[in-house]
Each structure stands twice: as C-alpha cells, then as structure tokens.
Design a protein around this motif. Structure first.
Motif, short mmCIF file in Angstrom:
data_model
loop_
_atom_site.label_atom_id
_atom_site.label_comp_id
_atom_site.label_asym_id
_atom_site.label_seq_id
_atom_site.Cartn_x
_atom_site.Cartn_y
_atom_site.Cartn_z
N LEU A 252 0.83 -1.21 0.00
CA LEU A 252 0.00 0.00 0.00
C LEU A 252 0.86 1.26 0.00
O LEU A 252 0.59 2.21 -0.74
N PHE A 253 1.91 1.29 0.83
CA PHE A 253 2.76 2.48 0.90
C PHE A 253 3.41 2.78 -0.44
O PHE A 253 3.49 3.95 -0.85
N ILE A 254 3.86 1.77 -1.14
CA ILE A 254 4.53 1.99 -2.42
C ILE A 254 3.53 2.40 -3.49
O ILE A 254 3.77 3.34 -4.26
N SER A 281 12.26 2.43 0.77
CA SER A 281 13.26 2.56 1.85
C SER A 281 12.58 2.48 3.20
O SER A 281 13.08 1.83 4.13
N ALA A 282 11.45 3.19 3.34
CA ALA A 282 10.72 3.12 4.60
C ALA A 282 10.20 1.71 4.86
O ALA A 282 10.19 1.24 6.01
N VAL A 283 9.77 1.02 3.80
CA VAL A 283 9.29 -0.36 3.95
C VAL A 283 10.43 -1.26 4.43
O VAL A 283 10.25 -2.09 5.33
N VAL A 284 11.60 -1.12 3.84
CA VAL A 284 12.74 -1.95 4.25
C VAL A 284 13.10 -1.67 5.70
O VAL A 284 13.33 -2.60 6.48
N GLU A 618 5.60 5.19 13.10
CA GLU A 618 6.48 6.30 13.46
C GLU A 618 7.26 6.78 12.25
O GLU A 618 7.36 7.99 11.99
N VAL A 619 7.81 5.84 11.49
CA VAL A 619 8.62 6.21 10.33
C VAL A 619 7.76 6.87 9.25
O VAL A 619 8.10 7.95 8.74
N PHE A 720 20.43 6.49 7.91
CA PHE A 720 19.55 5.62 7.14
C PHE A 720 18.60 6.54 6.37
O PHE A 720 17.68 7.10 6.94
N ASP A 721 18.86 6.69 5.09
CA ASP A 721 18.15 7.67 4.27
C ASP A 721 16.77 7.17 3.90
O ASP A 721 16.52 6.73 2.78
N VAL A 722 15.82 7.25 4.86
CA VAL A 722 14.47 6.77 4.61
C VAL A 722 13.73 7.65 3.63
O VAL A 722 12.96 7.18 2.80
#
Length: 926
Positions: A252-254, A281-284, A618-619, A720-722
């Motif tokens: 969903l996020f992607i 990146s946030a998913v990982v 949170e992220v 960590f470049d989210v």
C-alpha cells in the motif's frame, strides 16, 4: 538504500514478466515440497535444561511407561448406579484390554484391570481410564487417536442409558490451528479500505494479491522446513497473520506514493523507480525493525520460541522482498490504469499535473485533527497519558500459563473430560505432578517408595498420592502427586516450589534426589522462564528502538518520545488481554471459552511484533514531518504539512492491520486469538492515539529542539536515508557536470573536513590527477576521492558516483597503493587508484623499481583498451618529477589549481545556519 532500491525498481519495471514468473515458480516449487516432505507443525512446547524437562527425558529411558504423553477416558454412571457393578465393570475392562493391545500404547490403567489399580471416585460414580502413549504428543499417530475415539464411542453405546463417557487428556488438549471463514472478513475489510484509499479496484486488488502470494510462499516454505526442524502449531498461523498484515501495508505504501507521483505528471517508469526508492526505503526499514525484534525472541534462550520468532521473521522478510520486487513489476504492467478513471482522463487532457493541489475532504479532516491536538499540546499530552495509563492498569494482574483443555470450546470432548474429571475427582486430577529419582542404591525399593509417598502427603497443597512405585528394574521410582487445585491455580505453582524446596531434606534422609516433572510442572517452568525473559527482551527492544530511530531522524527527543509511546501501547495491549481473557470482559462477544492465565509466550511475542509495527507508523508519519522541516519549513508548519501528507495512508494501513488481526479473534485458535487481540488493540492504540495524537503534540511542544542531535552522536550513528534525500540529490546531478558529462573526477565548491576548500576540478577519462603532498588540501582530497574521507559540502563525482551518497560503492571500486604494493593492488582490478608516492619521494627509487611500476601501469592500460578491465582513473599523491618518471609520457597529468584557495571564502561557502543547510552539511559529512 534509496539508490539501491531505485535501481531495483528500474530493473523490475523492465523485467516485469520475469519477476512475476519467478515468484509464481517459487510458490509452486515450495508448495510441491511442502506437500511431499512437510511433517506438520505440531511439536510440543518444551524447554531443554529445566528440571522438569530433564526428568521427563530420563524417564523416557528408565520408566517409559510414564514418560510419554497420555489420553484419559472418563466414565460417569447413570444416576443412582455405581461403576463397580455390572455391566459397567465388564464394559470398562473390555475397553481397557482393547486399548492395551493398540499400537502406540505403552500401558493402560483403569479401576478394574492393569497392573496398577486406581481411578475410581470416592462415591463410585465416576472412573478414569488412563492410556499411556509412546513418545511425545507430536509422535502419536492419527490411527492411535482414532482408536481411542472409537473405543470411547463403542463403550458409550454399550453402557446403560444415562451413563456418560468422554475422551481427553494431554494428547487431545492441544488443537491444531486452521483457517476459518472469519479470517476472510478481515481481508474483505482490508479490500474496502484499499478501495477508499486508492480509488481504483485494480490498485486496491494489487496489495491483496501480492500479500497473499507472499504469504503462500512463506507458509509453504515453513512446511518444507518441518522436514528438518520441529515447529509448534502456533508458528504457521502467526506467520500467516503477520505476513498478511504487513504484506498488504507495505505494498500500500509503495502504490500510494506511485499514484501521487503519477498525478503530478511523472512518467510511469520514473514514478515506479522513485516510489520503490522512497516508500520502499521506509518499507525496508520498517520490515527490518519487525525482523530484528522477532529474531530477538532468541534472547529468552527457549528453542521453540526462537524457532517461532525466526519463522515469523522469515514471513516478514518475504513480505518486504515481494513488496520491493513484485510491486514495481505489477505496477509496470498496470501502467496508468492504476489511477482512478477520473485522474487518467485529467492526465490525458494535460490538466491534472498543471492544476494546483486542492485539499480533499481527507486533507481537511486531518488538517483539523492535527490543529486540534497541537493547539494546546500540554493538555493533549496529559489527556493521552491519563487515558492510556488507566487502560493499562489491568496489565498489572497478568498471569501466564500454557494452554490446556480449558481453552477449547465447551463441546470439545477434551474440554468435557477435563470438566467432568474436576467435578468428580477434584481439579487437581487435571494437572497431576510427578516426582522421580534414582533408587538404584535402595535395598527395599517398595518400602522406600511408600515412605517417600508418606512424606509427600504431608506437604501442604497435596490432595492425594495415588501412585508411588519403582519401575520394573527397581532403579527408578515415581510418585504421582495430585494437587488440591487445578494446573493453572497459583497454589499449584506454589506446590511445585514447595516440593522442590524439600529436595535437600529428602535426599539427606532417604538418599534419593527427587525431581518434579509432568506436563503441569513443565508448563509452570515454561511460564516462569518466559516471564523472566520479559525484562531483558524489553530492554533489548527499547534500546533497539532508541538507536534505530536516532539513525533515521537524526534526533534525540524523537526516539525517546517514540519509545515511551511504544511502551504505552504495549501496556494497553496487555491490559486488554487481561481484561478479556482473565477477567472475562466481552468474553461471550469474542467467543472466549474460559477465563484464566493467558498464553505464556503471548507477552514476549506481542512486544516484539508491536515494536516493529509501531516503528512502521512512526517512520511513515514522522519522516514526512521531518522532510518538510529539512526542506525549510518551520517546526509548526512542518507538523501540519507532514501530518496531512501522511495521515491518510497511515490511517488506511492501521485499519487494515487492525482488521486482519481482529479477524483472528472470534473463531481463532486459542493460542492465536490471545495474540491477535493484543496486536489488534496495540495497533489501534499506537496508530491513532500514540502516533497521530500524542506524537504531533509532543513535537509541537518541543519545536526546533525535536530535530537536534549532539554533534558527537551524529558522527557515531550511521545515517539511514528513509526519505530518499540522497537519491533526490543523485537524480538532480545525473547529468552533472554539464561541461564534461563523462568526467572521471569532477568537483565544485568542495569543503573538506579540516576546512580545506577546492573551487573546481575536472579530470577527463584517461587523465591522471597529480596532488602535491605539500598542499594541505591534497591528503583530505585524496581520501575523499576514493570514498574514504568526509565531504562537508559541495559537489563531488568520482567514476560516475556522486559522493557521499555512493561512497560505499566507490570504496568497493577503489584502492590505495604505494610503490611496494602496486602490482598486488592492480590484480584486484580497481577502477580508481590512489597511488601514494610520499614515502618513495623521501629516498631515491632504484631504476629497476621504476621500470617495474611503469610496466605494471602499461599492462593495465592494455587490459583496459581490450575491455578486459574497467578504465583506470589514477590519483597520484607525490612529487611531479617522480610521478612523471613512473607513469611515463603516455598518461596526461593534471594538477589542482595552486591559486584556488585565493577565491573569496564567503562567496564559495556561505555559512548560513538554517536547518536545510545544516542538515545537508551533516548528511554530506556522514
């Protein structure tokens, strides 16, 4: 990370059909393997190393008649009749004899047959037939269980009218989880939420299909692994529940980010790659937090819990992997059809991207929400703390135990047997204890066992000692102890402690070392160890939370606030579990079969899983706020914009997870439903009360202080470049420098770590950069050019790699050599070489050494011309005269401008202290 995922998204877009085929073939392969080799997940819960477990293991060798699992058949006479009269006596004896001849049965005890008598109630109205089985619960065959069931039913048919029979015992007390139609309701709710969020049936179906495919791969893989390792029945269901929930959310996020970028006018391939890089990146990161927390269950040192955590972590890892590979492929197949029809028509007409964004109804709603919670932040914070603190109060009454027949449905035969046994014999008969020890030195084994039985009867809490006997070899004795209360009663756990406290006294008096064991003792030991493991695991999770979030948000207060919020969510989740499963609140509504202690490993699993999910929200929420702040917005505006920009997708993700978890509660397996309820409540509280209410209020109260970190800590922690800032910078500099697009080395307005400055540098392919060691800029510049030195600010590209974002890649391609190590270094085929001639310049270099070095460079040049190795870019740190002698005339030497430092510093390196410039400088330094 974002750069790697960008490249992965590009590849998946081009190889979309191949990616889909790979995942389908993997599912087919693992499914076939599971069908052929899977052994089922029904291993017993054991903890090697505990007194009870070691005693059972010894009994398997010395006293197999009592070491395995058992089944129980209870017979209750018709009203007014006694079981010691006919036809009861004959019917029960026939049944016992038939069971004794059954394959897989070690022995049978009944009131009227067998070597050991017993099992008749005091009033003569009820009797127990105990069937001792060979091996553990997982090794009992279905045929053996079917025989016990058949004999019980035949006995019921032969008994007089009004008599009652039922089968149960340990072997029937654990149910194997299965999928019920209720779970499908959770998926249906998730689909509705996806339609409302994404606005398209195609887009809404995509996360579901991808998540289900990932879950299929996970579960099939787990059942393949059962051919090599034993897994408990809870393991695949937990993996299914987690894999489905996070799989839907991650996709969903992607997809949501992809839709947003398409509406802005971005092309489909570019949008897929960027969505995979940013949201991916946030998913990982989110997946890694869940995986680390689940693998962290191994700190308890309990094998079955470690296996459960690793299996669930594998399901989450597959959910992450399929989200960042298959999702881009499917989005490429869908093209613009992933958008709602109205948006597609607007794009075709060229109006969608051109029109300024008008706030939607959801934007206005969440805008009002965030304004209300940040208007008086102290009031919001206090209200949330009071509310959640009150909801967490029941957690103080948490009691743990392993499941038994009481957790089954009221009409389950094992539950009926359990309740009839407690009614006619006392609750203690449902949880007998065993004392066992070696009596090989005794000259009177029978007398010794009787004396020990008399001692045990004196211990407070002992209701009866029905059995005390040596084995056939007279080297091991057992004493069966019936507690006054049931296996889950606190008094029974206290009795186990009292019996163990008597160990030294009895050993001194009788010379026998007695160990307390049996299913009840094992369950008590498991619960005690798991309760003891909660604190170290909580410290691990809290510490991990602080470090990971500090890495992501480059802040001290944000991690502290996030961790305290997580603890509040855990407290409320525990409170809800205690209220429902121990106190009975809403028990009928949620189909709770009985109240009592909750599943022993529920707290530690819930803490691990909820930690990862809390970090997800949170992220996804705070990173958007931080992105606004870093790009120049003040603290208040960043909260407003970031919250509105992310709240819609966070709300959808939380509702989906809540629906999936809640669907496992009403009709779920007893071991799963308690975990599912805790996760459902925890997710709801964490997403809507902690992250979307408490977090904005705390950030508003902190203001600019929320985004500050001590300089020393910023240097220690990796970044960590989210948000994909590094990727955005790389894309912006994809064609830089415009005056020399193929430059091997290019720099502009560089500020190095020691304050050294470089205005401009261009080195074409085939040229060699010569750095004068007397120039103070040379060494820090040389280190930066091979990815081993910091760059404070400015633009630097080496071998097509933008620094510092691609420093790790450059380090893999580059090498540092001197005159003595050059040949060995060139064998590794680097594409960038720093040739250090500082030591060689201090003493004359022999002519043969110069010739050897020159031939090494010449050989490498020939290899490059043939295409056998990448073209070599050489950076020489040494005197010009020596460098020219070694490199020869074939290579063009270039030097940095000697008067470069004379440029005005203020013009080249403005020292504005705004948050955007500070953040860029810190990021570049890292």
């Amino acid at each position: 990370m974002s750069t790697l995922l960008y490249a992965l998204g590009r590849w998946a877009t081009r190889a979309k059909t191949l990616v889909l085929i790979i995942w389908i073939m993997l599912l087919a392969l693992l499914g076939t393997g599971a069908a052929l080799f899977g052994q089922g997940a029904n291993a017993p819960i054991t903890i090697p190393g505990t007194e009870s477990q070691e005693a059972i293991s010894r009994l398997g060798i010395t006293f197999p008649e009592v070491s395995g699992t058992s089944a129980t058949i209870i017979v209750v006479a018709a009203p007014g009749e006694k079981l010691d009269a006919e036809p009861y006596r004959a019917i029960m004896s026939d049944a016992a004899n038939e069971l004794a001849d059954t394959r897989g049965v070690e022995g049978v005890r009944s009131p009227f047959t067998g070597e050991v008598k017993g099992g008749l109630s005091e009033d003569g109205e009820a009797a127990l037939i105990t069937v001792q089985l060979k091996g553990e619960m997982s090794s009992v065959s279905a045929a053996t269980k079917d025989t016990i069931t058949r004999v019980t039913e035949e006995m019921r048919d032969r008994l007089p009218a009004g008599a009652e029979t039922s089968y149960g015992g340990d072997v029937f007390s654990v149910s194997i989880p299965s999928i019920s139609p209720t779970e499908a309701v959770g998926v249906l709710i998730a689909f509705v939420v996806l339609i409302l969020t994404l606005g398209s049936l195609l887009a809404a179906g995509m996360p579901l299909i991808i998540a289900l495919l990932g879950v299929g791969v996970s579960i099939a893989g787990l059942f393949v692994m059962t051919a090599f390792v034993d897994l408990t029945s809870t393991t695949p269901m937990l993996a299914l529940m987690l894999g489905l929930a996070v799989g839907i959310d991650y996709t969903l996020f992607i997809v949501s980010r992809h839709q947003e970028q398409l509406r802005s006018g971005m092309s489909v391939p570019d949008s897929i790659a960027r969505a995979t890089a940013t949201s991916g990146s946030a998913v990982v990161f989110a997946g890694l937090t869940v995986i680390i927390a689940l693998v962290g269950l191994s700190v308890a040192g309990i094998p079955f819990l470690t296996a459960l955590g690793v299996a669930a972590a594998a399901a989450v890892a597959i959910a992450v992997l399929i989200a960042v590979t298959l999702t881009p492929a499917i989005m490429a197949m869908a093209g613009l059809r992933i958008l709602p029809k109205k948006a597609r028509l607007a794009l075709a007409a060229g109006t969608e991207a051109a029109q300024p964004h008008t706030p939607s109804r959801a934007d206005r709603f969440f805008g009002g929400w965030v304004r209300s919670v940040t208007k008086r932040p102290i009031v919001t914070i206090l209200a949330v703390l009071v509310l959640l603190g009150f909801a967490a109060v029941p957690a103080a009454s948490l009691r743990l135990a392993l499941p038994n027949a009481t957790s089954l449905s009221a009409d389950d035969p094992a539950r009926v047997t359990y309740e009839l046994t407690g009614k006619h014999f006392g609750e203690g008969f449902n949880g007998p204890l065993l004392l066992t020890g070696s009596i090989i030195t005794s000259t009177d084994p029978l007398g010794l066992m009787e004396d020990l039985a008399d001692e045990v009867r004196k211990v407070p809490g002992v209701a009866e000692v029905p059995l005390s006997t040596p084995n056939r070899g007279a080297d091991t004795g057992i004493i069966q102890v019936v507690p006054e209360d049931g296996p889950h009663a606190e008094s029974t756990a206290e009795l186990v402690k009292k019996l163990r406290d008597m160990h030294d006294t009895w050993e001194k008096k009788y010379g026998v070392s007695l160990a307390v064991t049996g299913f009840t003792a094992v369950a008590i030991d498991v619960s005690d160890l798991l309760m003891g493991a909660l604190l170290p695991f909580a410290l691990l999770v809290v510490g991990l939370s602080l470090v990971l979030l500090a890495m992501v948000f480059r802040s001290v207060w944000v991690p502290i606030k996030a961790t305290l919020g997580y603890l509040l969510s855990v407290g409320v989740a525990f409170g809800a579990v205690v209220a429902v499963f121990q106190w009975g609140w809403f028990g009928d509504l949620l189909h709770v079969a009985s109240t009592g202690p909750v599943l022993s490993f529920m707290p530690i699993i819930l803490m691990g899983v909820l930690f990862g999910l809390a970090m997800d929200y949170e992220v996804f929420l705070v990173s958007r706020i931080r992105e606004e702040y870093v790009h120049g917005a003040n603290a208040d505006a960043a909260i407003q914009r970031g919250f509105v920009g992310s709240a819609k997708v966070v709300t959808a993700a939380a509702l989906i997870m809540f629906a999936v978890f809640a669907a496992f509660v009403p009709e779920g397996d007893p071991s799963i439903k308690v975990i599912a309820l805790g996760l459902a409540v925890g997710v709801f509280v964490d997403a809507f009360i902690v992250r979307m209410t408490l977090v904005p209020a705390v950030l508003a109260l902190l203001g600019d202080h929320a985004w500050r970190m001590p300089r020393w800590l910023a240097k220690v922690l990796p970044s960590f470049d989210v948000e994909g800032e590094g990727l955005a910078r790389e894309l912006a500099h994809a064609d830089w420098p415009e005056d020399m697009p193929d430059a091997a080395l290019a720099a502009e307005r560089l500020l190095l770590s020691g304050g050294e400055k470089l205005h401009r540098l261009r080195i074409a392919p085939g040229e060699t950069l010569l750095l004068n060691p007397r120039d103070p800029r040379s060494l820090p510049l040389a280190q930066a050019l091979i990815g081993r030195g910091p760059v404070v600010s400015g633009t630097l590209k080496v071998d097509g790699l933008l620094l510092p974002e691609r420093a790790s890649t450059l380090r893999a391609r580059s090498a540092w050599a001197d005159a003595t190590t050059l040949r060995e270094t060139l064998r590794d085929r680097p594409s960038v070489l720093l040739f250090d001639l500082r030591q060689a310049g201090e003493a004359p270099v022999p002519l043969e050494r110069i010739d050897a070095l020159r031939s090494a460079f010449a050989a490498r040049s020939v290899e490059s011309d043939r295409g056998e190795t990448p073209r070599l870019t050489v950076i020489v740190l040494g005197e010009a005269e020596l460098a020219k002698r070694i490199l020869g005339d074939t290579l063009i030497l270039r030097e940095i401008d000697a008067v470069d430092a004379a440029h005005a510093v203020d013009d080249l390196f403005p020292q504005a202290a705004g948050p955007a410039q500070t953040q860029v400088a810190e990021g570049a330094n890292r």
